[in-house]
Design a protein around this motif. Structure first.
Motif, short mmCIF file in Angstrom:
data_model
loop_
_atom_site.label_atom_id
_atom_site.label_comp_id
_atom_site.label_asym_id
_atom_site.label_seq_id
_atom_site.Cartn_x
_atom_site.Cartn_y
_atom_site.Cartn_z
N LEU A 8 37.52 47.70 40.15
CA LEU A 8 36.47 47.39 39.15
C LEU A 8 37.27 46.62 37.82
O LEU A 8 36.93 45.50 37.51
N LEU A 9 38.62 47.04 37.67
CA LEU A 9 39.14 46.45 36.32
C LEU A 9 40.04 45.36 36.72
O LEU A 9 39.88 44.32 35.79
N ARG A 10 40.53 45.32 38.01
CA ARG A 10 41.47 44.07 38.24
C ARG A 10 40.74 42.99 39.11
O ARG A 10 40.49 41.75 38.52
N ALA A 11 40.03 43.29 40.15
CA ALA A 11 39.52 42.56 40.84
C ALA A 11 38.16 42.03 40.50
O ALA A 11 37.90 40.76 40.51
N GLU A 12 37.45 42.90 39.61
CA GLU A 12 36.31 42.61 39.16
C GLU A 12 35.98 42.20 38.04
O GLU A 12 35.19 41.63 37.34
N GLY A 13 37.15 42.42 37.17
CA GLY A 13 37.05 42.09 35.68
C GLY A 13 36.34 42.69 34.81
O GLY A 13 35.91 42.43 33.71
N MET A 14 36.07 44.02 35.31
CA MET A 14 34.99 44.92 34.14
C MET A 14 35.67 45.33 32.91
O MET A 14 36.73 45.72 33.33
N ALA A 15 35.40 44.79 31.79
CA ALA A 15 35.81 45.67 30.56
C ALA A 15 35.59 46.93 30.59
O ALA A 15 34.43 47.63 30.92
N ALA A 16 36.68 47.97 30.23
CA ALA A 16 36.45 49.33 29.87
C ALA A 16 37.00 50.09 28.96
O ALA A 16 38.48 49.60 28.74
#
Length: 235
Positions: free
Chosen positions: A177-185
């Motif tokens: 989610l964080l790296r491949a999809e670029g989701m901010a968290a």
């Protein structure tokens, strides 16, 4: 890169009790930040304040430049906050797929795409939420937040109480989610060594104040700082 979330001089708590004092930090679009600290230092209160379920005494919180103070939790969610509380709060009497579709908003995060991140949920798509294991319920809670197509995920203790093998599976999904999809968290976590390798930056709270902000990799390498504020002496 422009700030997605900006917290400035935040002073907040519950009733008359002030829990957070002068909290200031920024989060860029596509950035993941770990929120660390011992029990009772204000980590959950920070998440709750962004969501809008605490009392704000002073300061501001903006999402993509929009001041959140006058907005209800529902309105904040509509602007793009995806909240996964410690309690998970899934719909226990609905199936996995019904949990996802019940809250879905138009956008890139479709049910099938969520199943791609959490294959275990696809396997149990017809199971009732209440019949899932704790780890599966946590995956469903995150999947349900994704179904709202958020700009920012707020995760409160996502690995708490889970078996080690499930923690590894969950962390692998978060990496995607964080790296491949670029989701901010913004991720509250007790276990620094689990969350620092998958986040870009970190902050540490102590007695409701930020006592450290910096790169996650640098904090992970600083044994003295981890021991001083988190009581971490070894992996």
């Amino acid at each position: 890169m422009a700030d997605l979330l900006a917290v400035t001089g935040l002073r907040a708590g519950y009733g008359r009790a002030v829990v957070l004092s002068d909290v200031t930090f920024r989060l860029e679009a596509g950035e993941a930040m770990a929120v660390l600290g011992r029990n009772g230092v204000g980590k959950t209160t920070l998440i709750d304040s962004i969501v809008g379920v605490t009392r704000r005494f002073d300061g501001s919180i903006t999402l993509a430049g929009r001041e959140l103070a006058p907005l209800s939790p529902e309105e904040r969610a509509g602007l793009g906050l995806g909240w996964v509380p410690q309690e998970r709060n899934i719909f226990r009497s609905l199936t996995v797929e019904e949990n996802l579709t019940a809250v879905a908003r138009p956008g890139a995060w479709t049910v099938d795409r969520i199943y791609g991140v959490f294959p275990r949920l696809k396997e149990r798509r017809g199971n009732m939420g209440g019949a899932l294991s704790g780890g599966e319920q946590q995956m469903l809670a995150i999947g349900r937040a994704l179904a709202t197509n958020p700009r920012l995920l707020l995760l409160d203790e996502p690995t708490e109480g889970l078996a080690p093998i499930i923690v590894e599976e969950l962390l692998s999904a978060l990496v995607r989610l964080l790296r491949a999809e670029g989701m901010a968290a913004l991720i509250v976590e007790q276990h620094a060594h689990k969350i620092l390798p998958i986040t870009r930056r970190a902050l540490i709270l102590e007695r409701g104040r930020i006592v450290h902000q910096g790169a996650s990799a640098e904090l992970l390498a600083d044994a003295s700082l981890l021991e001083r504020f988190l009581g971490v002496t070894r992996r």
